[in-house]
Design an enzyme around this catalytic site. Structure first.
Site, PDB file in Angstrom:
ATOM      1  N   TRP A   1       0.848  -1.196   0.000  1.00 16.21           N
ATOM      2  CA  TRP A   1       0.000   0.000   0.000  1.00 16.21           C
ATOM      3  C   TRP A   1       0.885   1.248   0.000  1.00 16.21           C
ATOM      4  CZ3 TRP A   1      -1.138   2.917   4.848  1.00 16.21           C
ATOM      5  CH2 TRP A   1      -2.065   3.954   4.649  1.00 16.21           C
TER       6      TRP A   1
ATOM      7  N   ASP B   1       0.761  -8.901   1.141  1.00 17.56           N
ATOM      8  CA  ASP B   1      -0.572  -8.299   1.216  1.00 17.56           C
ATOM      9  C   ASP B   1      -0.684  -7.123   0.251  1.00 17.56           C
ATOM     10  OD1 ASP B   1      -3.210  -7.912   2.905  1.00 17.56           O
ATOM     11  OD2 ASP B   1      -2.308  -5.925   2.717  1.00 17.56           O
TER      12      ASP B   1
ATOM     13  N   ASN C   1      13.081  -4.114   9.469  1.00 17.40           N
ATOM     14  CA  ASN C   1      11.791  -4.449  10.070  1.00 17.40           C
ATOM     15  C   ASN C   1      11.648  -5.944  10.318  1.00 17.40           C
ATOM     16  OD1 ASN C   1      11.164  -1.749   9.859  1.00 17.40           O
ATOM     17  ND2 ASN C   1       9.759  -1.987   8.143  1.00 17.40           N
TER      18      ASN C   1
ATOM     19  N   SER D   1     -11.425  -6.353   6.883  1.00 17.96           N
ATOM     20  CA  SER D   1     -10.522  -5.286   7.309  1.00 17.96           C
ATOM     21  C   SER D   1     -11.319  -4.167   7.970  1.00 17.96           C
ATOM     22  CB  SER D   1      -9.745  -4.725   6.107  1.00 17.96           C
ATOM     23  OG  SER D   1      -8.914  -3.656   6.492  1.00 17.96           O
TER      24      SER D   1
ATOM     25  N   TYR E   1      -5.196  -0.367  -4.538  1.00 23.22           N
ATOM     26  CA  TYR E   1      -3.887   0.281  -4.399  1.00 23.22           C
ATOM     27  C   TYR E   1      -3.361   0.679  -5.786  1.00 23.22           C
ATOM     28  CZ  TYR E   1      -3.783  -1.743   0.351  1.00 23.22           C
ATOM     29  OH  TYR E   1      -4.067  -2.105   1.647  1.00 23.22           O
TER      30      TYR E   1
ATOM     31  N   TRP F   1      -2.061  -3.411  10.042  1.00 22.51           N
ATOM     32  CA  TRP F   1      -1.341  -2.503   9.152  1.00 22.51           C
ATOM     33  C   TRP F   1      -0.877  -1.268   9.917  1.00 22.51           C
ATOM     34  CZ3 TRP F   1      -3.510   2.374   7.950  1.00 22.51           C
ATOM     35  CH2 TRP F   1      -4.893   2.536   8.179  1.00 22.51           C
ATOM     36  N   SER F   2       0.142  -0.650   9.387  1.00 25.29           N
ATOM     37  CA  SER F   2       0.754   0.550   9.952  1.00 25.29           C
ATOM     38  C   SER F   2       1.280   0.365  11.376  1.00 25.29           C
ATOM     39  CB  SER F   2      -0.230   1.732   9.917  1.00 25.29           C
ATOM     40  OG  SER F   2       0.456   2.953  10.052  1.00 25.29           O
TER      41      SER F   2
ATOM     42  N   GLN G   1      -8.156  -7.156   9.350  1.00 21.33           N
ATOM     43  CA  GLN G   1      -6.960  -6.335   9.107  1.00 21.33           C
ATOM     44  C   GLN G   1      -7.215  -4.899   9.561  1.00 21.33           C
ATOM     45  OE1 GLN G   1      -4.363  -4.778   5.347  1.00 21.33           O
ATOM     46  NE2 GLN G   1      -4.739  -6.978   5.411  1.00 21.33           N
TER      47      GLN G   1
END
Length: 336
Positions: A21, A49, A295, A152, A54, A205-206, A177
């Site tokens: 994304w 993912d 990460n 999500s 997107y 996410w994030s 999600q």
């Protein structure tokens, strides 16, 4: 890389998942995007993912090309349906049977695969009967085009209704999600308890709060050039809620915590969400391969209780916890 089960299913996913994304087909060139995917594979990440919306379907195409030649059985490919695609006609959005089935075919084609491992309802659709949506998912599962179904940013009540309908139709709803980070904890009050009860995992996410939890944004200073906070294609808008001097100053207080644990700030942020046993995977994004490797090193990290308490103390009332914010994320009317 460590693996976790998705919900009560037998499917295992890499606890660090690569997402594209705001990057593939938009912020970074295709060559750089492919390099990031290669870095993810090198780090042991097998779960990827994306979503049809997107970069208006371009992100799926870039991901499909980047994964070409990989052993399909060794990958878990996730995508989503709901938001507008194409020319944004009346049926180019939502969770109607028409849009779900047509979108699945488009995603399969762009990703270059004959099945989607996890197909997710990108938001709750208030304009379509839930029975219609779940029947469409059930048909895709029976056809073998979708192996597992998730959602999500659904509320606890929406999850309960979805899980029950899925059970009646002969398949499992295995995941949700949501946005989740040390700064954004709105799922903890209602969504996580309901999910534990229902056998639903979170694929979050994030986890780095669009990069804020890396500590690279300093209070009273302009954002670094080329960072998400300077991106006019969408990144700047998404990160704006965290760019106050108060929040940025609190984030700086996490640096000694990360240092004491031998972690980078990004690793601390990703490891933090993985301490929640209802979280199956943390989705990371990247514009450079070295970010992926950094990460991914958060996999398997255990943060001691005293360090978790120090994080809470440092962030204080900058943390958002209101459960109602989950419902706010789903449009009340269909987008066209």
């Amino acid at each position: 890389m460590d693996y976790r089960h998705l919900g009560r299913s037998g499917l295992k996913v890499s606890e660090i998942t690569y997402g594209n994304w705001l990057t593939h087909g938009s912020q970074v060139e295709d060559e750089a995007a492919t390099a990031c995917v290669r870095a993810a594979l090198d780090a042991g990440i097998t779960t990827f993912d994306t979503a049809d919306t997107y970069a208006n379907t371009r992100a799926e195409t870039v991901l499909g090309e980047a994964l070409k030649g990989e052993r399909r059985e060794s990958l878990e490919i996730f995508t989503k349906v709901y938001f507008p695609t194409g020319p944004k006609g009346a049926n180019d959005t939502g969770l109607s049977r028409k849009h779900v089935l047509e979108s699945a075919e488009g995603s399969l084609r762009r990703l270059g695969t004959d099945h989607i491992d996890l197909y997710q309802a990108h938001r709750y659709d208030h304009a379509t009967p839930l029975e219609e949506t779940m029947q469409a998912f059930a048909d895709l599962v029976r056809q073998g085009k979708v192996l597992y179904v998730g959602v999500s940013e659904w509320t606890a009540d929406q999850l309960r209704a979805g899980v029950e309908l899925a059970r009646q139709m002969g398949f499992q709803l295995v995941s949700n999600q949501p946005q989740y980070s040390a700064l954004w904890r709105v799922i903890e009050g209602e969504v996580v308890p309901a999910s534990r009860e229902l056998g639903v995992s979170q694929v979050v996410w994030s986890p780095i709060a669009q990069g804020v939890l890396t500590g690279k944004y300093l209070p009273g200073q302009q954002p670094p050039e080329g960072s998400r906070a300077t991106d006019a294609k969408g990144g700047k808008d998404m990160i704006s809620r965290w760019m106050s001097d108060d929040v940025l100053a609190r984030v700086q207080e996490l640096k000694p915590v990360a240092s004491d644990l031998g972690l980078s700030m990004a690793q601390l942020a990703v490891a933090w969400v993985l301490q929640n046993d209802n979280v199956a995977a943390a989705i990371i994004g990247a514009s450079r391969p070295e970010q992926v490797h950094d990460n991914a090193a958060a996999a398997g990290v255990t943060i001691p209780a005293d360090a978790m308490a120090r994080i809470d103390e440092a962030l204080g009332d900058a943390v958002v916890t209101d459960p109602a914010r989950t419902a706010d994320s789903s449009p009340k009317e269909r987008l066209t």
